[in-house]
Write a protein that holds these residues in place. Structure first.
Motif: not given
Length: 138
Positions: A111-135
């Motif tokens: 459950y990810i809250l959409k970040p307000v800034t685009f930079q934070n949004f990019c960080e959230a997508m990068a983290t999600l990408n790492k997650y699905w790369s590992l799982v």
């Protein structure tokens, strides 16, 4: 490597948020196929109709949508034997505790809250990408 690609379905009715996800994918060099549905009903048609490969699917789901909201979509998805095991990550502005609890009761992977800034949004997508790369997703 192509057989390791994850087929991602973004269920989002806000055009700006769709563009932000697409831009964040490009910024992070995420090359997974990204399919877009404007709502839960369209997403179910896409998942059932074979438009999205059945293997290695991940749904990024907004909760606040007209006609069929994200929780309603999850209920239908989990009740369908063909779709019930689909991995879903909620990506929403809703910080309502009831939404969070209900989403987890419907077996979301995150459950990810959409970040307000685009930079934070990019960080959230990068983290999600790492997650699905590992799982290991089916």
């Amino acid at each position: 490597m192509k057989d390791r690609m994850l087929n991602i379905l973004l269920v989002e009715d806000d055009e700006v948020d769709v563009m932000n996800v697409q831009r964040a994918f490009r910024t992070n060099k995420i090359s997974n196929p990204l399919f877009v549905a404007e709502g839960g009903e369209e997403a179910l048609v896409m998942l059932r109709g074979g438009e999205i490969p059945r293997e290695r699917r991940l749904v990024l789901l907004d909760l606040n949508m007209p006609r069929m909201n994200g929780i309603e979509f999850l209920r239908v998805l989990r009740a369908d034997p063909e779709l019930s095991s689909t991995t879903v990550v909620v990506l929403t502005t809703s910080n309502d505790e009831r939404d969070r609890v209900e989403a987890y009761q419907l077996n979301v992977a995150g459950y990810i809250l959409k970040p307000v800034t685009f930079q934070n949004f990019c960080e959230a997508m990068a983290t999600l990408n790492k997650y699905w790369s590992l799982v290991e997703l089916p």
